[in-house]
Scaffold this motif. Structure first.
Motif, PDB file in Angstrom:
ATOM      1  N   PHE A  46       0.860  -1.178   0.000  1.00 45.85           N
ATOM      2  CA  PHE A  46       0.000   0.000   0.000  1.00 45.85           C
ATOM      3  C   PHE A  46       0.899   1.232   0.000  1.00 45.85           C
ATOM      4  CE2 PHE A  46      -2.199  -3.471   1.940  1.00 45.85           C
ATOM      5  CZ  PHE A  46      -3.508  -3.361   1.528  1.00 45.85           C
ATOM      6  N   LEU A  47       0.717   2.092  -0.996  1.00 45.44           N
ATOM      7  CA  LEU A  47       1.458   3.345  -1.091  1.00 45.44           C
ATOM      8  C   LEU A  47       0.504   4.495  -0.797  1.00 45.44           C
ATOM      9  CD1 LEU A  47       4.072   4.894  -1.865  1.00 45.44           C
ATOM     10  CD2 LEU A  47       3.166   4.968  -4.212  1.00 45.44           C
ATOM     11  N   ASN A  48       0.789   5.258   0.241  1.00 47.66           N
ATOM     12  CA  ASN A  48      -0.033   6.404   0.623  1.00 47.66           C
ATOM     13  C   ASN A  48       0.146   7.528  -0.392  1.00 47.66           C
ATOM     14  OD1 ASN A  48      -1.279   8.596   1.830  1.00 47.66           O
ATOM     15  ND2 ASN A  48      -0.263   8.364   3.801  1.00 47.66           N
ATOM     16  N   THR A  49      -0.926   7.929  -1.052  1.00 52.19           N
ATOM     17  CA  THR A  49      -0.860   8.979  -2.070  1.00 52.19           C
ATOM     18  C   THR A  49      -1.404  10.316  -1.571  1.00 52.19           C
ATOM     19  OG1 THR A  49      -3.003   8.273  -2.974  1.00 52.19           O
ATOM     20  CG2 THR A  49      -1.017   7.317  -3.969  1.00 52.19           C
ATOM     21  N   THR A  50      -1.656  10.423  -0.263  1.00 51.57           N
ATOM     22  CA  THR A  50      -2.196  11.653   0.303  1.00 51.57           C
ATOM     23  C   THR A  50      -1.092  12.435   1.031  1.00 51.57           C
ATOM     24  OG1 THR A  50      -2.764  10.849   2.532  1.00 51.57           O
ATOM     25  CG2 THR A  50      -4.316  10.351   0.739  1.00 51.57           C
ATOM     26  N   SER A  51      -1.465  13.578   1.575  1.00 58.12           N
ATOM     27  CA  SER A  51      -0.535  14.394   2.356  1.00 58.12           C
ATOM     28  C   SER A  51      -0.715  14.175   3.858  1.00 58.12           C
ATOM     29  CB  SER A  51      -0.724  15.875   2.022  1.00 58.12           C
ATOM     30  OG  SER A  51      -2.063  16.269   2.274  1.00 58.12           O
ATOM     31  N   SER A  52      -1.502  13.161   4.225  1.00 57.53           N
ATOM     32  CA  SER A  52      -1.757  12.849   5.632  1.00 57.53           C
ATOM     33  C   SER A  52      -1.480  11.375   5.894  1.00 57.53           C
ATOM     34  CB  SER A  52      -3.218  13.143   5.995  1.00 57.53           C
ATOM     35  OG  SER A  52      -3.558  14.479   5.708  1.00 57.53           O
ATOM     36  N   THR A  55      -4.192   4.613   7.716  1.00 56.27           N
ATOM     37  CA  THR A  55      -4.017   3.372   8.457  1.00 56.27           C
ATOM     38  C   THR A  55      -4.337   2.203   7.545  1.00 56.27           C
ATOM     39  OG1 THR A  55      -4.611   4.441  10.537  1.00 56.27           O
ATOM     40  CG2 THR A  55      -4.702   2.039  10.479  1.00 56.27           C
ATOM     41  N   VAL A  56      -3.376   1.308   7.419  1.00 57.10           N
ATOM     42  CA  VAL A  56      -3.540   0.085   6.633  1.00 57.10           C
ATOM     43  C   VAL A  56      -3.510  -1.086   7.594  1.00 57.10           C
ATOM     44  CG1 VAL A  56      -2.554  -1.405   4.865  1.00 57.10           C
ATOM     45  CG2 VAL A  56      -2.451   1.088   4.593  1.00 57.10           C
ATOM     46  N   GLY A  57      -4.631  -1.774   7.741  1.00 59.38           N
ATOM     47  CA  GLY A  57      -4.704  -2.804   8.767  1.00 59.38           C
ATOM     48  C   GLY A  57      -4.510  -2.154  10.120  1.00 59.38           C
ATOM     49  N   ARG A  58      -3.429  -2.511  10.804  1.00 59.44           N
ATOM     50  CA  ARG A  58      -3.085  -1.891  12.094  1.00 59.44           C
ATOM     51  C   ARG A  58      -2.008  -0.825  11.954  1.00 59.44           C
ATOM     52  NH1 ARG A  58      -7.190  -3.780  15.220  1.00 59.44           N
ATOM     53  NH2 ARG A  58      -7.292  -6.066  15.210  1.00 59.44           N
ATOM     54  N   ASN A  64       3.413   9.377   1.048  1.00 59.29           N
ATOM     55  CA  ASN A  64       4.386   8.833   0.104  1.00 59.29           C
ATOM     56  C   ASN A  64       5.215   7.688   0.690  1.00 59.29           C
ATOM     57  OD1 ASN A  64       5.416   8.813  -2.551  1.00 59.29           O
ATOM     58  ND2 ASN A  64       7.250   9.880  -1.879  1.00 59.29           N
ATOM     59  N   LYS A  65       4.695   7.042   1.726  1.00 65.69           N
ATOM     60  CA  LYS A  65       5.364   5.884   2.314  1.00 65.69           C
ATOM     61  C   LYS A  65       4.629   4.609   1.924  1.00 65.69           C
ATOM     62  CE  LYS A  65       8.301   8.347   4.753  1.00 65.69           C
ATOM     63  NZ  LYS A  65       9.748   8.365   4.453  1.00 65.69           N
ATOM     64  N   MET A  66       5.351   3.505   1.983  1.00 66.16           N
ATOM     65  CA  MET A  66       4.804   2.205   1.597  1.00 66.16           C
ATOM     66  C   MET A  66       4.871   1.229   2.752  1.00 66.16           C
ATOM     67  SD  MET A  66       6.096  -0.361  -1.459  1.00 66.16           S
ATOM     68  CE  MET A  66       5.362   0.653  -2.752  1.00 66.16           C
ATOM     69  N   VAL A  67       3.858   0.395   2.836  1.00 60.51           N
ATOM     70  CA  VAL A  67       3.863  -0.730   3.764  1.00 60.51           C
ATOM     71  C   VAL A  67       3.518  -1.983   2.972  1.00 60.51           C
ATOM     72  CG1 VAL A  67       1.435  -0.433   4.404  1.00 60.51           C
ATOM     73  CG2 VAL A  67       2.975  -1.570   5.985  1.00 60.51           C
ATOM     74  N   LEU A 111     -10.343   1.369   1.442  1.00 59.46           N
ATOM     75  CA  LEU A 111      -9.223   1.018   2.310  1.00 59.46           C
ATOM     76  C   LEU A 111      -9.731   0.491   3.645  1.00 59.46           C
ATOM     77  CD1 LEU A 111      -6.262   0.849   3.079  1.00 59.46           C
ATOM     78  CD2 LEU A 111      -6.341   3.288   3.667  1.00 59.46           C
ATOM     79  N   GLN A 112     -10.792   1.066   4.172  1.00 58.30           N
ATOM     80  CA  GLN A 112     -11.354   0.588   5.434  1.00 58.30           C
ATOM     81  C   GLN A 112     -11.872  -0.839   5.293  1.00 58.30           C
ATOM     82  OE1 GLN A 112     -11.345   2.341   8.526  1.00 58.30           O
ATOM     83  NE2 GLN A 112     -11.697   0.198   9.076  1.00 58.30           N
ATOM     84  N   THR A 113     -12.493  -1.140   4.158  1.00 57.50           N
ATOM     85  CA  THR A 113     -12.974  -2.501   3.897  1.00 57.50           C
ATOM     86  C   THR A 113     -11.818  -3.487   3.875  1.00 57.50           C
ATOM     87  OG1 THR A 113     -14.894  -1.708   2.661  1.00 57.50           O
ATOM     88  CG2 THR A 113     -14.186  -3.970   2.233  1.00 57.50           C
ATOM     89  N   VAL A 114     -10.757  -3.135   3.159  1.00 62.73           N
ATOM     90  CA  VAL A 114      -9.575  -4.005   3.092  1.00 62.73           C
ATOM     91  C   VAL A 114      -8.955  -4.157   4.476  1.00 62.73           C
ATOM     92  CG1 VAL A 114      -7.240  -4.227   2.161  1.00 62.73           C
ATOM     93  CG2 VAL A 114      -9.101  -3.475   0.673  1.00 62.73           C
ATOM     94  N   SER A 115      -8.815  -3.047   5.193  1.00 63.17           N
ATOM     95  CA  SER A 115      -8.214  -3.082   6.531  1.00 63.17           C
ATOM     96  C   SER A 115      -9.019  -3.943   7.492  1.00 63.17           C
ATOM     97  CB  SER A 115      -8.072  -1.664   7.087  1.00 63.17           C
ATOM     98  OG  SER A 115      -7.070  -0.949   6.399  1.00 63.17           O
ATOM     99  N   ASN A 116     -10.331  -3.861   7.389  1.00 63.95           N
ATOM    100  CA  ASN A 116     -11.179  -4.692   8.244  1.00 63.95           C
ATOM    101  C   ASN A 116     -10.886  -6.168   8.015  1.00 63.95           C
ATOM    102  OD1 ASN A 116     -12.426  -2.472   9.386  1.00 63.95           O
ATOM    103  ND2 ASN A 116     -14.228  -2.560   8.058  1.00 63.95           N
ATOM    104  N   TYR A 117     -10.740  -6.554   6.748  1.00 63.34           N
ATOM    105  CA  TYR A 117     -10.413  -7.958   6.462  1.00 63.34           C
ATOM    106  C   TYR A 117      -9.036  -8.316   7.026  1.00 63.34           C
ATOM    107  CZ  TYR A 117      -9.304 -12.351   4.378  1.00 63.34           C
ATOM    108  OH  TYR A 117      -8.936 -13.666   4.243  1.00 63.34           O
ATOM    109  N   LEU A 118      -8.045  -7.464   6.787  1.00 62.17           N
ATOM    110  CA  LEU A 118      -6.692  -7.731   7.271  1.00 62.17           C
ATOM    111  C   LEU A 118      -6.668  -7.905   8.786  1.00 62.17           C
ATOM    112  CD1 LEU A 118      -4.700  -5.153   5.097  1.00 62.17           C
ATOM    113  CD2 LEU A 118      -4.841  -7.629   4.742  1.00 62.17           C
TER     114      LEU A 118
END
Length: 199
Positions: A46-52, A55-58, A64-67, A111-118
């Motif tokens: 997941f690459l954050n494309t925003t300026s804020s 949350t990806v999963g936990r 501009n950071k990646m997890v 993203l919230q839907t994906v995070s909920n599954y994760l």
């Protein structure tokens, strides 16, 4: 009217893209130079494309950071979802050179839907039914219709996912987009635990 303007802006904001999710599948050690065993590894980035922060999963991810996130059954202290194992292994060992990947852009709601599954499925690992391929693909498919061109039908092993990505087309080969912005960790419930790679 001011109320309508606020509502319109809120609707626009909820439909804005917040990150790029990419699914990777690398079929085997013979073609990747890694030690996956016989059937490879499948994972998400997941690459954050925003300026804020998002949350990806936990995991909190800065602008501009990646997890990366993937399931493993070989770490001694924990079996389940690990964050940043793949991005760090790419940087340190050059892994995933033979991976295929495809991507989709996610809104905050998606993203919230994906995070909920994760989050619901972060713990545990089984070679069949609860492995890296099923974890990544089910999260990927959670925001897609079964009729969507990017829906992945088969996910018993990473090799099968690799073949499905090839059939979908428009895929990228290699590890060129992977970048290690964070240390390897896992979450015990909601508690972040930094750990070392078992290699």
């Amino acid at each position: 009217m001011p109320g309508r303007t606020v509502a319109a802006n809120a609707a626009k904001s909820s439909n804005s893209v917040v990150c790029v999710m990419r699914i990777y599948s690398d079929p085997s050690q013979e073609v990747s130079g890694s030690s996956f065993g016989d059937y490879g590894h499948t994972f998400l980035t997941f690459l954050n494309t925003t300026s804020s922060n998002i949350t990806v999963g936990r995991h909190t991810v800065g602008p501009n950071k990646m997890v990366s996130i993937g399931k493993f059954g070989k770490f001694e202290e924990y079996k389940g979802a690990f964050y940043n194992a793949e991005t760090n292994r790419k940087v340190r060992y050059g892994w995933y050179t033979s991976a295929r990947s495809i991507y989709m852009e996610l809104t905050a709601s998606q993203l919230q839907t994906v995070s909920n599954y994760l989050n619901r499925n972060q713990a545990g690992y089984q070679a069949v039914g609860n492995n890296c391929a099923s974890y990544a693909v089910n999260a990927w498919n959670s925001v897609l219709s079964v009729n969507d061109d990017k829906y992945i039908d088969h996910f018993v092993t990473p090799t099968v996912v690799y073949q499905d990505i090839g059939a979908i087309g428009y895929y990228l080969e290699g590890n060129g987009l992977l970048k290690a912005d964070y240390d390897l960790c896992y979450y015990s419930g909601t508690t972040r635990v930094t750990c070392k790679d078992y290699l």
